[in-house]
Structures are given as structure tokens and as C-alpha cells.
Write an enzyme that holds these catalytic residues in place. Structure first.
Site, PDB file in Angstrom:
ATOM      1  N   LYS A  81      16.355  44.027  51.489  1.00 24.61           N
ATOM      2  CA  LYS A  81      16.682  43.634  50.141  1.00 24.61           C
ATOM      3  C   LYS A  81      16.950  42.113  50.076  1.00 24.61           C
ATOM      4  O   LYS A  81      17.453  41.498  50.776  1.00 24.61           O
ATOM      5  CB  LYS A  81      17.826  44.439  49.556  1.00 24.61           C
ATOM      6  CG  LYS A  81      18.267  44.388  48.271  1.00 24.61           C
ATOM      7  CD  LYS A  81      19.454  45.209  47.928  1.00 24.61           C
ATOM      8  CE  LYS A  81      19.842  45.128  46.443  1.00 24.61           C
ATOM      9  NZ  LYS A  81      21.015  46.113  46.156  1.00 24.61           N
ATOM     10  N   SER A 156      20.507  49.111  42.408  1.00 18.12           N
ATOM     11  CA  SER A 156      19.587  48.067  42.311  1.00 18.12           C
ATOM     12  C   SER A 156      18.572  47.782  43.473  1.00 18.12           C
ATOM     13  O   SER A 156      17.813  46.933  43.447  1.00 18.12           O
ATOM     14  CB  SER A 156      20.622  46.823  42.101  1.00 18.12           C
ATOM     15  OG  SER A 156      21.333  46.810  43.600  1.00 18.12           O
ATOM     16  N   SER A 180      23.814  51.764  44.465  1.00 22.03           N
ATOM     17  CA  SER A 180      22.699  51.057  44.341  1.00 22.03           C
ATOM     18  C   SER A 180      21.727  51.455  45.721  1.00 22.03           C
ATOM     19  O   SER A 180      20.506  50.875  45.587  1.00 22.03           O
ATOM     20  CB  SER A 180      22.818  49.576  44.564  1.00 22.03           C
ATOM     21  OG  SER A 180      22.868  49.090  43.231  1.00 22.03           O
TER      22      SER A 180
HETATM   23  N1  GLN Z   1      24.366  50.645  38.936  1.00 23.15           N
HETATM   24  C1  GLN Z   1      25.651  50.117  39.400  1.00 23.15           C
HETATM   25  C2  GLN Z   1      26.004  48.821  38.755  1.00 23.15           C
HETATM   26  O1  GLN Z   1      24.908  48.418  37.748  1.00 23.15           O
HETATM   27  C3  GLN Z   1      25.585  49.957  40.861  1.00 23.15           C
HETATM   28  C4  GLN Z   1      25.151  48.823  41.461  1.00 23.15           C
HETATM   29  C5  GLN Z   1      25.227  48.341  42.873  1.00 23.15           C
HETATM   30  O2  GLN Z   1      25.425  49.138  43.726  1.00 23.15           O
HETATM   31  N2  GLN Z   1      24.905  47.194  43.450  1.00 23.15           N
HETATM   32  O3  GLN Z   1      26.882  48.375  38.909  1.00 23.15           O
END
Ligand code: GLN
Length: 487
Positions: A81, A156, A180
Site C-alpha cells: 500500500k 482504503s 481499511s
Molecule cells: N473507512 C474508515 C475511514 O474512512 C477506515 C479507514 C482506515 O481504516 N484507514 O476512516
């Protein structure tokens, strides 16, 4: 040379085949680069690939293999990532503000994978600074879901999940702050593991919300996730939040099955608003666990209804502080011809941060500001304690929890821009585990009538990844048996 089936090959199989000289790392990476050429245009899973460098890494691995060197991942390519530092490679967090930035060092997790012989062939797409649930908030444009055309990958870590599910990566790393890793794995139909807070060093991962962030694997099989976790886990002097807990052999721990275990179904995760097909897939696999000798019990996590609000206060507060370092001075992009330092900060940040990043910074600054700190931030910290206690009480009566990852399957494309609040609510079943610091894993447990993947979430107590993996591996097998085929 054996035909290399990139769609099916697991990391374990690749490592074994390389050791046995069924194919060379050079051949494997060549096949992978060809597959990336074929599918990247459609999936947009990668933000960067350096073919020459990937092949050079593969040649070095082949030389090491020929010299008889050992390494659990010797010659095996991974995709990382774009918010985890790999020395010499870009690390942009899919943000224009980090345009041109290259990481000067390896994250600890990368250093450990490198010592085990892994290769780093490319960077995976993501929501900007890991803020999002769709991978549509990326300066490189959205990734697309190979398992569900017209739907988002989730986020994400959507690029990582799309690459693994789409046959253009054998395994990947993501980061999980509130879901994410688990949510994109579930949307794309692969396995994603969020370790307990402190299990893997965060050194070298760009901080999003520091009390929640964890690095973890996205793979095709539970055992592959166990393999990568085992290589990366353990304390690190460069991250004082990493914890010195024993690191068992996670792959060996995947044996054992569920007979005799007590598995909890949190009733608060089977709410009215869930897509009925998601609930049905998860319950069906719980029934199979019961048939296999597990005891299934209902448990309560009564503070679940506060989880999203609590998370979005704490995470935005931390994000607003962490992202202050991106001001055009030290890293990446910078506004032209600044009239003053303040002018430089303002114009760089205004031009280079996307709208979701700005929304989070504004929310976070608000909840930390005087007059609102007690009303929001402090109350959220108290709610976090209650959420943590919910899990402690639940785990007092069962070994692991089985739950949906997300109330719905993958959202229709375009949702990322349309309705931020709906996306926040979609995180209802992933954020609580992050707030509590426990471990969680998502694995495929079926598809909807329309063919969309559905994920099962297995949750374990903090630092009980071995038990969580044992349950997950058994679920993977039960699901495969039900489908009459391979996992
Ligand atoms: N969807 C969650 C957010 O938008 C999780 C993001 C993440 O785990 N980095 O914050």
C-alpha cells in the site's frame, strides 16, 4: 517450466515452488508483470511499478536460492500500500501533496519481509491518506473491483485487495485504522487481517490515526495471512507502541478446527439495516461451525451504536494533528512563489489535499478546539473505554466472534463522492475492533444472488491472533467444502 497460474497461486505455494525450482523468481515476476500489463488499465490497482527494479530483485533472489539461502518468502513478490515506506520507492499516500516523495528507508514490517526474502514490485492504490471506504478518494483515480464490476473495491486499501483478487498480486500489505484492510478484502473476495494494536510495528507507515493504525496482510488464503503476520509481528524499539508478546507459529496454529470452541454471534452486528443476504451468508457459516462441533452463543456488544461516532471523533482528532506535518516545507509538493510561511502552508494544503482529507482535518480541529474538547473528544475517549469493555465481557464467555464485516456488499461506483455520512455508517462493524485494539480478520463466506462477494469477520481478543486464525482457517475450509471446491 510449470505453467504459473497467477489467479490461483498462494504465497505458500509460490515459496515452495521457488524452493523446489519448479520455476524461478525471474519467471514468476515476469509472468506477474505481464498480468499487470493486461489488467492494470482496467483495475487501476497499482500507483507505481518499476519493472527493471522488480526483475533485478528477482535475479538477486534466484542467486540466493541457487546459493541455498533460506527464507520463508525468498523470491516471492508482494505489493505494498502506498502509505508504507519501502526504501527508494514512492510513498505518496495517493495524495498530490506527496507528489515526487520517495521513502528514504524501509518500514520495520518491510525490513522483516525483506529479510525473509520477499520482493517489492509495486505500490498499491488507496484512498488519500487512508481516509475512506471506496478507494475513490485517490489522486490516481479509483481502483475497480475485479469480483464485482460497477462496484467499488472498498477502502482504503482497495488497490491491495483489487490486485490480489484480480490475479495481479499474490499477496499485499494494507493498513487498517477502522476497517481499511478488512472491508476491501470483503468487498473484493479475499482475506484481510488487522492485527491487534501493537502486534506489528508502525514505524515507517505514514501515520493516519496513531492510536488505531495497524499494518496487515491482504491475501488469497488464511494461511498466507498467517505467514505474513508471523514474519512481521514482534516488538520494535523504533515503535514504542509495539508490544513484546510471544509470536507463535501462526501457520501451524491454523490447524485444529473449531470443535470444542465457543463462538459468539454479536447480536448488535445483525441489525435490521443489514443487507439480508449478508446476514444469511454469515449465519450459514456459523451453522456450519456448529455442525463441525463448535458451540455457537449469542453475545451482546451494547455500545456498538456509539462506535461510529466515537471513531469519527477520535480518528479525525488524530488525523488533524498528524497531517499538520504536510505543509509544503519538508515533503513533496509546494506552492509556487510563496509570500510568507503562512501563505506557503495555506496554498500548498488548499491545492494539494483532496476534499475528504480537508473534511477530516476540519472535523478533527473542531472536536479538539477549546469549548468543544470536553463535549466531544473527552466523551469519545470515555465511550472508547465502554466499547473496549464490551469486548472484554464478550470474550469472557467465548473464544472468538463471528460477524459481518460490513452491513452491505460492495457499494456502487461513485458512492465515494456522493454521501460521506452513508460511508461512515458503513464502517459500523469494523471500527469498534480498532477502538478496542483487538484483532480481526475478514474472509470470503459467500456471494449474493447478484454475484457480489460477502465477507465474514472473525474477531479475537488482543494478541490472540493464533486463536482467531485457527477459527478463520476452519471457516475457510467449511466454506470451501460447502462450495464443493477449493477455498
Ligand atoms: N473507512 C474508515 C475511514 O474512512 C477506515 C479507514 C482506515 O481504516 N484507514 O476512516
Amino acid at each position: 517450466m510449470k505453467l504459473i497460474d497467477l489467479e490461483q497461486l498462494s504465497l505458500q505455494q509460490a515459496a515452495t515452488a521457488l524452493r523446489q525450482r519448479d520455476f524461478s523468481s525471474f519467471e514468476l515476476v515476469t509472468a506477474l508483470l505481464e498480468a499487470i500489463h493486461r489488467r492494470q488499465g482496467e483495475l487501476n490497482a497499482y500507483t507505481w511499478v518499476d519493472e527493471q527494479d522488480a526483475l533485478a530483485q528477482a535475479e538477486a533472489a534466484d542467486a540466493a536460492l541457487a546459493a541455498g539461502r533460506a527464507g520463508a518468502l525468498l523470491g516471492v513478490p508482494l505489493v505494498i500500500k502506498d502509505n508504507i515506506s519501502v526504501a527508494g520507492q514512492p510513498c505518496t499516500c495517493a495524495s498530490r501533496i506527496l507528489d515526487g516523495y520517495r521513502a528514504p528507508f524501509d518500514a520495520t514490517a518491510i525490513e522483516r519481509l525483506r529479510s525473509a526474502g520477499a520482493l517489492f514490485v509495486g505500490r498499491a492504490n488507496m484512498d488519500e491518506f487512508a481516509l475512506g471506504s471506496t478507494t475513490e478518494a485517490s489522486c490516481y483515480g479509483p481502483s475497480r473491483n475485479p469480483a464485482a464490476p460497477g462496484r467499488v473495491t472498498g477502502g482504503s486499501s482497495g488497490g491491495s485487495a483489487a490486485a490480489v483478487a484480480g490475479g495481479i498480486a499474490l499477496g499485499a500489505l494494507g493498513s487498517d485504522t477502522g476497517g481499511s484492510i478488512r472491508q476491501p478484502a470483503s468487498f473484493c473476495g479475499c482475506v484481510g487481517l488487522k492485527p491487534s494494536y501493537g502486534r506489528i510495528s508502525r514505524f515507517g507507515a505514514v501515520a493516519c490515526a496513531s492510536s488505531l493504525d495497524q499494518i496487515g496482510p491482504i491475501t488469497r488464503t488464511v494461511r498466507d495471512a498467517a505467514l505474513l503476520l508471523g514474519v512481521m509481528a514482534g516488538p520494535d524499539t523504533r515503535d514504542s507502541t509495539s508490544v513484546d508478546q510471544p509470536v507463535p507459529d501462526y501457520v501451524a496454529g491454523c490447524e485444529g478446527g473449531v470443535r470444542g470452541l465457543r463462538l459468539g454471534l454479536p447480536r448488535d452486528y445483525f441489525a435490521e439495516g443489514n443487507d439480508p443476504e449478508v446476514t444469511a451468508c454469515v449465519r450459514r457459516l456459523a451453522d456450519r461451525c456448529r455442525d463441525a462441533g463448535a458451540e455457537i452463543v449469542e453475545v451482546g456488544l451494547p455500545h456498538t451504536r456509539y462506535a461510529v461516532a466515537t471513531y469519527y471523533i477520535i480518528m479525525t482528532a488524530e488525523v488533524s494533528a498528524n497531517l499538520a506535518r504536510f505543509d509544503g516545507v519538508r515533503y513533496g509538493a509546494r506552492a509556487d512563489d510563496p509570500q510568507s510561511p503562512e501563505d506557503l502552508y495555506c496554498r500548498t494544503r488548499a491545492a494539494c489535499f483532496g476534499s475528504e482529507v480537508k473534511r477530516r482535518i476540519l472535523l478533527g480541529t473542531y472536536v479538539l478546539s477549546s469549548g468543544y474538547y470536553d463535549a466531544y473528544y473527552l466523551r469519545a475517549l470515555k465511550a472508547r473505554t465502554l466499547i473496549r469493555r464490551d469486548f472484554e465481557q464478550a470474550f469472557a464467555g467465548c473464544d472468538a466472534l463471528l460477524a459481518p464485516v460490513s452491513p452491505t456488499p460492495a457499494y456502487p461506483a461513485g458512492m465515494g463522492q456522493a454521501d460521506p455520512l452513508a460511508l461512515y455508517l458503513g464502517d459500523s462493524y469494523t471500527v469498534a475492533a480498532s477502538l478496542a485494539g483487538i484483532c480481526g480478520l475478514s474472509l470470503p463466506c459467500g456471494t449474493t444472488a447478484a454475484g457480489l462477494p460477502v465477507g465474514l469477520q472473525v474477531l479475537g481478543p488482543a494478541f490472540a491472533e493464533d486463536r482467531m486464525l485457527r477459527v478463520a482457517a476452519a471457516c475457510e475450509e467449511l466454506h470451501a467444502r460447502e462450495r464443493g471446491g477449493r477455498p
